[in-house]
Design an enzyme around this catalytic site. Structure first.
Site, short mmCIF file in Angstrom:
data_model
loop_
_atom_site.label_atom_id
_atom_site.label_comp_id
_atom_site.label_asym_id
_atom_site.label_seq_id
_atom_site.Cartn_x
_atom_site.Cartn_y
_atom_site.Cartn_z
N CYS A 164 0.86 -1.19 0.00
CA CYS A 164 0.00 0.00 0.00
C CYS A 164 0.89 1.23 0.00
O CYS A 164 1.85 1.29 0.77
CB CYS A 164 -0.89 -0.03 1.25
SG CYS A 164 -1.93 1.43 1.43
N HIS A 211 -9.08 -3.64 -1.93
CA HIS A 211 -8.11 -2.81 -1.21
C HIS A 211 -8.58 -1.34 -1.16
O HIS A 211 -8.53 -0.69 -0.11
CB HIS A 211 -6.76 -2.94 -1.92
CG HIS A 211 -5.63 -2.18 -1.28
ND1 HIS A 211 -4.54 -2.80 -0.70
CD2 HIS A 211 -5.42 -0.85 -1.16
CE1 HIS A 211 -3.72 -1.87 -0.24
NE2 HIS A 211 -4.22 -0.67 -0.51
N GLU A 212 -9.05 -0.83 -2.30
CA GLU A 212 -9.45 0.59 -2.37
C GLU A 212 -10.73 0.84 -1.58
O GLU A 212 -10.85 1.87 -0.89
CB GLU A 212 -9.65 1.04 -3.82
CG GLU A 212 -8.44 0.88 -4.73
CD GLU A 212 -7.15 1.38 -4.14
OE1 GLU A 212 -7.18 2.29 -3.29
OE2 GLU A 212 -6.09 0.85 -4.50
N HIS A 220 -10.08 1.22 1.95
CA HIS A 220 -9.61 2.57 2.32
C HIS A 220 -10.78 3.49 2.66
O HIS A 220 -10.67 4.35 3.54
CB HIS A 220 -8.79 3.19 1.18
CG HIS A 220 -7.33 2.82 1.20
ND1 HIS A 220 -6.52 3.05 2.29
CD2 HIS A 220 -6.53 2.28 0.25
CE1 HIS A 220 -5.28 2.65 2.01
NE2 HIS A 220 -5.26 2.16 0.78
ZN ZN Z 1 -3.63 1.26 -0.01
#
Ligand code: ZN
Length: 187
Positions: A111, A153-154, A157
């Site tokens: 990341c 993953h996004e 966030h």
């Molecule tokens: Zn990330």
């Protein structure tokens, strides 16, 4: 124009739940400009995805893109195993993600907000994302392989979640200065 810096783990914005982009901000030049800046930050990093909180903007907006150049160091077997395929720049406003099926796959990811490290993370193999594009049109994308990992993953966030919350902590590693083809910085 100078690009905004990517904020690192420890910045509170990465632990907050991002707000929905309000209806009246969709399809505005301001939102397009923000998405464009995010794409430039992602490409400069370089990475294959970026969520707005990573440039300290607490909004539900993500960009992702995979190019041949990103995958240059990966051999055909690694590409196949990870399901890495090029896809054009994709911007999703207010994305909602759901897994398709129960199948999960484990690979190393990193990341841009946790620079210098990577670890194995289990992710759903296939997902469907729904949201809006920059013109406010509904967008739906069902995908497996690496794009599915990037999406998970996004969207994490946007919920204040980092991969380190999901990783197999015993695989946490320093990536040093020279990226190894087996280590896949995500965003
Ligand atoms: Zn990330």
């Amino acid at each position: 124009m100078e690009l905004p810096p990517i904020v690192w783990a420890g910045h509170p914005v990465l632990r907050a739940v991002a707000g929905e982009v309000p209806r009246d901000q969709i399809a505005t030049p301001q939102l397009r400009a923000l998405a464009q800046t995010m794409a430039e930050v992602m490409r400069a990093a370089p990475g294959v995805g970026l969520a707005a909180p990573q440039i300290a903007v607490p909004l539900q907006l993500i960009v992702l893109e995979e190019t041949e150049a990103n995958m240059e160091l990966l051999g055909p077997e690694d590409r196949l195993a990870r399901g890495r395929v090029p896809f054009p720049l994709t911007t999703i406003v207010n994305p909602v993600l759901r897994p398709i099926g129960e199948h999960r796959v484990t690979f190393v990811e990193g990341c841009l907000s946790v620079p210098g490290y990577a670890a194995q993370v289990e992710r759903f193999a296939e997902v469907e994302v729904e949201g809006l594009d920059l013109s406010g049109k509904p967008l739906r994308w069902r995908v497996s392989g690496w794009p599915a990992r990037i999406l998970q993953h996004e969207v994490d966030h946007l919920n204040g979640v980092l991969y380190i919350d999901r990783m197999n902590s015993r695989t946490f590693m320093s990536t040093g200065r020279e990226p190894d083809p087996g280590e896949d910085p995500l965003d």
